[in-house]
Design a protein around this motif. Sequence first.
Motif, short mmCIF file in Angstrom:
data_model
loop_
_atom_site.label_atom_id
_atom_site.label_comp_id
_atom_site.label_asym_id
_atom_site.label_seq_id
_atom_site.Cartn_x
_atom_site.Cartn_y
_atom_site.Cartn_z
N GLN A 193 0.82 -1.21 0.00
CA GLN A 193 0.00 0.00 0.00
C GLN A 193 0.85 1.26 0.00
OE1 GLN A 193 -2.88 2.07 3.28
NE2 GLN A 193 -3.29 -0.07 2.83
N ASP A 194 1.97 1.23 0.72
CA ASP A 194 2.77 2.44 0.90
C ASP A 194 4.06 2.43 0.08
OD1 ASP A 194 3.98 0.42 2.28
OD2 ASP A 194 4.12 1.47 4.18
N ALA A 195 4.12 1.62 -0.97
CA ALA A 195 5.24 1.54 -1.92
C ALA A 195 6.51 0.92 -1.31
CB ALA A 195 5.56 2.90 -2.53
N ARG A 196 6.92 1.37 -0.12
CA ARG A 196 8.08 0.80 0.58
C ARG A 196 9.35 0.82 -0.28
NH1 ARG A 196 5.85 -4.03 4.59
NH2 ARG A 196 3.88 -3.00 5.09
N LEU A 197 9.62 1.96 -0.88
CA LEU A 197 10.86 2.12 -1.63
C LEU A 197 12.00 2.44 -0.67
CD1 LEU A 197 9.49 4.28 -4.59
CD2 LEU A 197 9.73 1.78 -4.48
N PHE A 198 13.22 2.16 -1.10
CA PHE A 198 14.38 2.46 -0.28
C PHE A 198 14.75 3.93 -0.44
CE2 PHE A 198 14.91 -2.08 -1.46
CZ PHE A 198 14.76 -2.62 -0.19
N PRO A 199 14.66 4.72 0.64
CA PRO A 199 14.88 6.17 0.50
C PRO A 199 16.32 6.55 0.18
CG PRO A 199 14.61 5.58 2.80
CD PRO A 199 14.29 4.35 2.01
N HIS A 200 17.28 5.67 0.49
CA HIS A 200 18.69 6.00 0.25
C HIS A 200 19.14 5.66 -1.17
CE1 HIS A 200 18.60 1.77 1.31
NE2 HIS A 200 19.83 1.63 0.83
N LEU A 201 18.22 5.07 -1.96
CA LEU A 201 18.55 4.71 -3.34
C LEU A 201 17.70 5.54 -4.30
CD1 LEU A 201 18.56 0.79 -3.10
CD2 LEU A 201 20.51 2.34 -2.87
N ASN A 202 18.26 5.85 -5.47
CA ASN A 202 17.46 6.53 -6.47
C ASN A 202 16.53 5.51 -7.14
OD1 ASN A 202 18.97 5.13 -8.40
ND2 ASN A 202 20.18 6.91 -9.00
N VAL A 203 15.70 5.97 -8.07
CA VAL A 203 14.71 5.10 -8.70
C VAL A 203 15.36 3.94 -9.43
CG1 VAL A 203 12.95 5.01 -10.53
CG2 VAL A 203 12.92 6.87 -8.84
#
Length: 366
Positions: free
Chosen positions: A86-96
């Motif tokens: 639901q909340d994507a859970r991407l790694f904030p320290h990495l770019n797309v």
Amino acid sequence: MTHAALSVQLSMPRAGFALDVGFDAPAGLTVLFGASGSGKTSVVNAVAGLDPSAQGRIALNGRVLMDSATGVFLPAHTRRIGYIFQDARLFPHLNVRRNLDYARRVTGAPEDPASWNRIIEMLGIGPLLTRRTAHLSGGEKQRVAIGRALLSRPDLILADEPLAALDAARKEEILPYFERLRDEGELPLLYVTHDASEVARLATTVIALEDGRVIRQGSAAEVLGDPHFTPGDIRAVGAVIEAKVTCHHPDGLTELSAGGLPLHLPHIARAPGTELRVRIAAQDVILSREKPEGLSALNCLPGKVAELHTGDGPGAVLSIDTAAGRVLARVTKRSVAALGLAPGVAVHAIIKTVAVAPGDVGGPKG
């Protein structure tokens, strides 16, 4: 005969009830549908291998992922399942770019430029590759999350309420991508939602849950068109019909043909000839015994009452068989009595043009 891509038999204790579900999900997009707390997320977490307390058997394309009777329990990272949260859970320290490439790097899989380019193009995220995830909108984050799941080379995609955290505009941005995954992809999808509009627009198959049990299973039209089925919120009751774009009028309306009957809706950006599904909420349908005159409503579908369902309150839900398909109407018991409504009675179902929201219109595959 359609063979199941995913076969699930599960039992486990949950807060307030015991989860006990069994279903087969064929290829396409299968929706787990039900109110909050009905057990939907428990099922997908068990399929993903995130709940070691799960008991039963799960098989994907004939490969056993879990079988408590024989002691089989594949770890989550070996199940080849992509999970969209639901909340994507991407790694904030990495770019797309590095978020998208994470699963391949962890597993040591070789690069596949063809798959990479196809998925980046399909999701329209090429311009985002060098950006940090903190600088993305909610819709952009979910597109990246979808891409990351696809690039993990899964055999199944799980999507747990992937649009719940988005506003209406962002939902409209993301829904077409799930339609493309359903229509163009080769992967089965198990999609969790409590939103009837998402079910109507996306589902190939619907598995409806209540208190940890499967209470309905079938196509979106079959499940949502059942007047005895109330999906948690009575306001969510509504049927699905199939229609084809006929033309666009200069006053901003699009005309559809549904079983040969005209249906006018606010402008739909689809070419004439395009086939669509349209969800019509039961609360937006008015019934008349006679063909009405002098009304502002443009849509009038003649038909006959097929079924009548009354509950404990003052309301009733009727299913109306029309040439356009089955339509549901929610009216009062007083109106049922005053109009003499009963199975077999001829009626006209009247639908306001502006009552059908953009999110209730989508592609037809199912």
